[in-house]
Design a protein around this motif. Structure first.
Motif, PDB file in Angstrom:
ATOM      1  N   VAL A 193       0.834  -1.208   0.000  1.00 42.73           N
ATOM      2  CA  VAL A 193       0.000   0.000   0.000  1.00 42.73           C
ATOM      3  C   VAL A 193       0.866   1.254   0.000  1.00 42.73           C
ATOM      4  CG1 VAL A 193      -1.668   1.339   1.352  1.00 42.73           C
ATOM      5  CG2 VAL A 193      -1.984  -1.130   1.077  1.00 42.73           C
ATOM      6  N   GLU A 194       1.959   1.230   0.738  1.00 43.73           N
ATOM      7  CA  GLU A 194       2.852   2.393   0.786  1.00 43.73           C
ATOM      8  C   GLU A 194       3.445   2.710  -0.585  1.00 43.73           C
ATOM      9  OE1 GLU A 194       4.585   2.393   5.345  1.00 43.73           O
ATOM     10  OE2 GLU A 194       5.537   1.119   3.852  1.00 43.73           O
ATOM     11  N   HIS A 195       3.608   1.705  -1.398  1.00 41.96           N
ATOM     12  CA  HIS A 195       4.149   1.930  -2.745  1.00 41.96           C
ATOM     13  C   HIS A 195       3.084   2.379  -3.732  1.00 41.96           C
ATOM     14  CE1 HIS A 195       8.438   0.446  -2.943  1.00 41.96           C
ATOM     15  NE2 HIS A 195       8.108   0.189  -1.684  1.00 41.96           N
ATOM     16  N   LYS A 196       1.826   2.073  -3.455  1.00 39.33           N
ATOM     17  CA  LYS A 196       0.755   2.356  -4.407  1.00 39.33           C
ATOM     18  C   LYS A 196      -0.010   3.639  -4.116  1.00 39.33           C
ATOM     19  CE  LYS A 196       1.795  -1.357  -6.592  1.00 39.33           C
ATOM     20  NZ  LYS A 196       2.554  -1.245  -7.866  1.00 39.33           N
ATOM     21  N   VAL A 197       0.047   4.145  -2.907  1.00 46.50           N
ATOM     22  CA  VAL A 197      -0.649   5.381  -2.530  1.00 46.50           C
ATOM     23  C   VAL A 197       0.379   6.506  -2.462  1.00 46.50           C
ATOM     24  CG1 VAL A 197      -2.049   6.537  -0.782  1.00 46.50           C
ATOM     25  CG2 VAL A 197      -2.375   4.082  -1.234  1.00 46.50           C
ATOM     26  N   ALA A 198       0.195   7.526  -3.303  1.00 45.38           N
ATOM     27  CA  ALA A 198       1.211   8.565  -3.485  1.00 45.38           C
ATOM     28  C   ALA A 198       1.683   9.200  -2.180  1.00 45.38           C
ATOM     29  CB  ALA A 198       0.678   9.641  -4.431  1.00 45.38           C
ATOM     30  N   VAL A 199       0.752   9.587  -1.323  1.00 45.54           N
ATOM     31  CA  VAL A 199       1.131  10.279  -0.091  1.00 45.54           C
ATOM     32  C   VAL A 199       1.910   9.343   0.835  1.00 45.54           C
ATOM     33  CG1 VAL A 199      -1.048   9.751   1.097  1.00 45.54           C
ATOM     34  CG2 VAL A 199       0.283  11.766   1.764  1.00 45.54           C
ATOM     35  N   LEU A 200       1.580   8.066   0.817  1.00 44.72           N
ATOM     36  CA  LEU A 200       2.295   7.100   1.649  1.00 44.72           C
ATOM     37  C   LEU A 200       3.663   6.777   1.066  1.00 44.72           C
ATOM     38  CD1 LEU A 200      -0.540   4.615   2.721  1.00 44.72           C
ATOM     39  CD2 LEU A 200       0.278   6.696   3.853  1.00 44.72           C
ATOM     40  N   TRP A 201       3.762   6.807  -0.264  1.00 44.71           N
ATOM     41  CA  TRP A 201       5.057   6.576  -0.891  1.00 44.71           C
ATOM     42  C   TRP A 201       6.062   7.651  -0.457  1.00 44.71           C
ATOM     43  CZ3 TRP A 201       8.778   3.891  -2.752  1.00 44.71           C
ATOM     44  CH2 TRP A 201       9.799   4.507  -3.495  1.00 44.71           C
ATOM     45  N   MET A 202       5.622   8.882  -0.349  1.00 44.93           N
ATOM     46  CA  MET A 202       6.524   9.964   0.052  1.00 44.93           C
ATOM     47  C   MET A 202       7.011   9.776   1.485  1.00 44.93           C
ATOM     48  SD  MET A 202       7.044  11.638  -2.605  1.00 44.93           S
ATOM     49  CE  MET A 202       8.079  12.870  -1.788  1.00 44.93           C
ATOM     50  N   VAL A 203       6.186   9.150   2.317  1.00 40.66           N
ATOM     51  CA  VAL A 203       6.612   8.835   3.687  1.00 40.66           C
ATOM     52  C   VAL A 203       7.610   7.675   3.661  1.00 40.66           C
ATOM     53  CG1 VAL A 203       5.838   8.001   5.942  1.00 40.66           C
ATOM     54  CG2 VAL A 203       4.453   9.668   4.692  1.00 40.66           C
ATOM     55  N   HIS A 204       7.297   6.669   2.876  1.00 38.49           N
ATOM     56  CA  HIS A 204       8.149   5.471   2.771  1.00 38.49           C
ATOM     57  C   HIS A 204       9.468   5.774   2.066  1.00 38.49           C
ATOM     58  CE1 HIS A 204       9.187   1.284   2.608  1.00 38.49           C
ATOM     59  NE2 HIS A 204       9.052   1.191   1.292  1.00 38.49           N
ATOM     60  N   LEU A 205       9.490   6.840   1.303  1.00 35.19           N
ATOM     61  CA  LEU A 205      10.673   7.233   0.539  1.00 35.19           C
ATOM     62  C   LEU A 205      11.919   7.338   1.416  1.00 35.19           C
ATOM     63  CD1 LEU A 205      11.928   8.338  -2.137  1.00 35.19           C
ATOM     64  CD2 LEU A 205      11.195  10.606  -1.390  1.00 35.19           C
ATOM     65  N   VAL A 206      11.752   7.734   2.659  1.00 39.15           N
ATOM     66  CA  VAL A 206      12.891   7.867   3.577  1.00 39.15           C
ATOM     67  C   VAL A 206      13.665   6.555   3.654  1.00 39.15           C
ATOM     68  CG1 VAL A 206      13.534   8.212   6.006  1.00 39.15           C
ATOM     69  CG2 VAL A 206      11.845   9.713   4.928  1.00 39.15           C
ATOM     70  N   HIS A 207      12.948   5.456   3.623  1.00 39.28           N
ATOM     71  CA  HIS A 207      13.593   4.147   3.685  1.00 39.28           C
ATOM     72  C   HIS A 207      14.342   3.842   2.391  1.00 39.28           C
ATOM     73  CE1 HIS A 207      14.232   0.017   4.951  1.00 39.28           C
ATOM     74  NE2 HIS A 207      13.702  -0.412   3.810  1.00 39.28           N
ATOM     75  N   HIS A 208      13.761   4.227   1.261  1.00 40.44           N
ATOM     76  CA  HIS A 208      14.353   3.896  -0.041  1.00 40.44           C
ATOM     77  C   HIS A 208      15.485   4.836  -0.457  1.00 40.44           C
ATOM     78  CE1 HIS A 208      12.092   0.583  -1.957  1.00 40.44           C
ATOM     79  NE2 HIS A 208      11.197   0.877  -1.022  1.00 40.44           N
ATOM     80  N   SER A 209      15.582   5.979   0.155  1.00 37.62           N
ATOM     81  CA  SER A 209      16.570   6.962  -0.297  1.00 37.62           C
ATOM     82  C   SER A 209      17.953   6.739   0.283  1.00 37.62           C
ATOM     83  CB  SER A 209      16.086   8.387   0.021  1.00 37.62           C
ATOM     84  OG  SER A 209      15.885   8.549   1.416  1.00 37.62           O
ATOM     85  N   ASP A 210      18.166   5.605   0.921  1.00 43.14           N
ATOM     86  CA  ASP A 210      19.497   5.247   1.411  1.00 43.14           C
ATOM     87  C   ASP A 210      20.320   4.717   0.241  1.00 43.14           C
ATOM     88  OD1 ASP A 210      21.742   4.415   2.793  1.00 43.14           O
ATOM     89  OD2 ASP A 210      20.600   3.567   4.459  1.00 43.14           O
ATOM     90  N   HIS A 211      21.459   5.342  -0.006  1.00 40.73           N
ATOM     91  CA  HIS A 211      22.309   4.959  -1.141  1.00 40.73           C
ATOM     92  C   HIS A 211      23.289   3.841  -0.782  1.00 40.73           C
ATOM     93  CE1 HIS A 211      21.278   8.477  -3.797  1.00 40.73           C
ATOM     94  NE2 HIS A 211      20.839   8.905  -2.625  1.00 40.73           N
ATOM     95  N   ASN A 212      23.363   3.508   0.496  1.00 39.80           N
ATOM     96  CA  ASN A 212      24.271   2.459   0.956  1.00 39.80           C
ATOM     97  C   ASN A 212      23.514   1.546   1.918  1.00 39.80           C
ATOM     98  OD1 ASN A 212      26.986   3.565  -0.135  1.00 39.80           O
ATOM     99  ND2 ASN A 212      26.152   5.295   1.004  1.00 39.80           N
ATOM    100  N   VAL A 213      22.742   0.652   1.346  1.00 41.07           N
ATOM    101  CA  VAL A 213      21.879  -0.199   2.162  1.00 41.07           C
ATOM    102  C   VAL A 213      22.711  -1.189   2.976  1.00 41.07           C
ATOM    103  CG1 VAL A 213      20.076  -1.964   2.111  1.00 41.07           C
ATOM    104  CG2 VAL A 213      19.933   0.030   0.596  1.00 41.07           C
ATOM    105  N   ASP A 214      22.552  -1.105   4.294  1.00 39.96           N
ATOM    106  CA  ASP A 214      23.179  -2.079   5.186  1.00 39.96           C
ATOM    107  C   ASP A 214      22.216  -2.381   6.323  1.00 39.96           C
ATOM    108  OD1 ASP A 214      23.390   0.002   7.030  1.00 39.96           O
ATOM    109  OD2 ASP A 214      25.542   0.310   6.734  1.00 39.96           O
ATOM    110  N   THR A 215      22.677  -3.098   7.326  1.00 35.69           N
ATOM    111  CA  THR A 215      21.755  -3.550   8.374  1.00 35.69           C
ATOM    112  C   THR A 215      21.105  -2.396   9.134  1.00 35.69           C
ATOM    113  OG1 THR A 215      21.489  -5.208  10.120  1.00 35.69           O
ATOM    114  CG2 THR A 215      23.440  -3.770  10.263  1.00 35.69           C
TER     115      THR A 215
END
Length: 275
Positions: A113-135
Motif C-alpha cells: 500500500v505504501e508503494h501504491k498510494v502517493a502520499v504514503l510513498w513519500m513517507v516510505h521514501l525515507v527508507h528507499h533513499s538510502d544509497h548504501n543499504v546495510d543492516t
C-alpha cells in the motif's frame, strides 16, 4: 513449543531490546567480514540518521503497545479472528499460521500500500533513499511510517485473532529478518535463491531497493516469500547490477541528512521511473 509460547506471553521489554541490539551488532560485524558491496562511506556517519529512526520507531511502538495488548487480549477472550475460527489444531500450527498471516498484514500489505498510494510513498521514501543499504537501513522509517506500520499490524491482530504471545514472536522475527535482509552481506547466490523459495533472502529484498521501476515495486515481503509469489510481485535481478536509492531523489548528500530526511515526506510526489 508451549515453553516458547509461554515465554513470549510475558517477554520483558529488556529482552526485546536485547534482540534489537544483538541483531544489529551481529549483522554489523558480519558485513565487515563478508560484504556484498565495498561501499565508499564512513559506516558510523552513515548509521547516525538510520539509528535515529530506529530509536523513533522503538518509542512509537512502545508508546502504542497498549493497543496491541488490549486487542490481543480481546480477540483471545472472545475467541475472535481467522485462526480461532479454524478447527482445533496443534499449537505449533496455530503459532505458524498466526505469524504467517501477521507477516501478510504487518509487512507485505502495509508495504504494498505504501508503494501504491502517493502520499504514503513519500513517507516510505525515507527508507528507499538510502544509497548504501546495510543492516542499519532496516529500521530507517520516518516516524509517520512507524505509525502506519503499527496500524496495519494492529489490524492484523484483530482480523487474524492472534494472542499476544504470537504478536511478540512475530515482532521479534520481523526485526531479525529485516536486519538480515538489509545487511550488506554476500552469500552464495545458489543458497540465496534456495532460501528465497521459503523466506525473504538478502538478494531477494535488495532487488526491491534498486533505484528504478519495476524493481522498486517488487519483493515486498519481510519474513515469508510466499506472499510475493502468490500475488505476482516477486522479481529477480542480477545483484551485481543493483543501484540503491531512488532515481527521482538522487541527491546523496540530502538523503544522508537527518534534517532533510525528516522533511522528505512533505516534498512533491515523484515516483521512480521505468528502466
Amino acid at each position: 513449543m508451549q515453553t516458547i509460547f509461554s515465554y513470549f506471553e510475558s517477554i520483558p521489554s529488556s529482552h526485546r531490546s536485547l534482540i534489537l541490539v544483538s541483531g544489529i551488532t551481529f549483522f554489523w560485524l558480519l558485513e565487515g567480514a563478508v560484504p556484498l558491496f565495498n561501499f565508499n562511506y564512513k559506516k558510523w556517519k552513515h548509521a547516525i540518521p538510520n539509528l535515529f529512526f530506529t530509536f523513533t520507531t522503538i518509542i512509537i511502538n512502545f508508546s502504542l503497545a497498549f493497543l496491541l495488548l488490549k486487542t490481543a487480549d480481546w480477540v483471545d477472550v472472545n475467541n475472535f479472528g481467522l485462526i480461532n475460527w479454524l478447527p482445533e489444531m496443534p499449537l505449533w500450527l496455530y503459532v505458524t499460521l498466526g505469524i504467517l498471516f501477521l507477516d501478510f498484514f504487518g509487512a507485505y500489505l502495509a508495504h504494498f500500500v505504501e508503494h501504491k498510494v502517493a502520499v504514503l510513498w513519500m513517507v516510505h521514501l525515507v527508507h528507499h533513499s538510502d544509497h548504501n543499504v546495510d543492516t542499519t537501513t532496516a529500521n530507517r522509517h520516518h516516524p509517520i511510517e512507524s505509525i502506519i506500520r503499527f496500524a496495519f499490524t494492529l489490524l492484523g491482530v484483530f482480523v487474524i485473532g492472534t494472542p499476544i504471545a504470537i504478536v511478540f514472536m512475530y515482532q521479534s522475527m520481523s526485526l531479525i529478518f529485516t536486519q538480515f535482509t538489509h545487511a550488506n552481506i554476500k552469500m552464495s547466490s545458489k543458497f540465496d535463491t534456495f532460501l528465497s523459495y521459503f523466506i525473504v533472502s538478502p538478494d531477494m529484498h535488495k532487488v526491491h531497493h534498486h533505484y528504478k521501476l519495476p524493481y522498486t515495486d517488487s519483493n515486498y515481503g519481510n519474513i515469508f516469500s510466499i506472499w510475493d509469489r502468490i500475488f505476482g510481485t516477486y522479481m529477480k535481478f542480477d545483484r551485481d547490477k543493483i543501484v540503491y536509492g531512488v532515481d527521482t531523489f538522487p541527491d546523496e548528500v540530502k538523503n544522508s541528512s537527518l534534517k532533510e530526511l525528516l522533511k522528505q515526506p512533505f516534498q512533491g510526489y515523484r515516483k521512480p521511473t521505468n528502466i
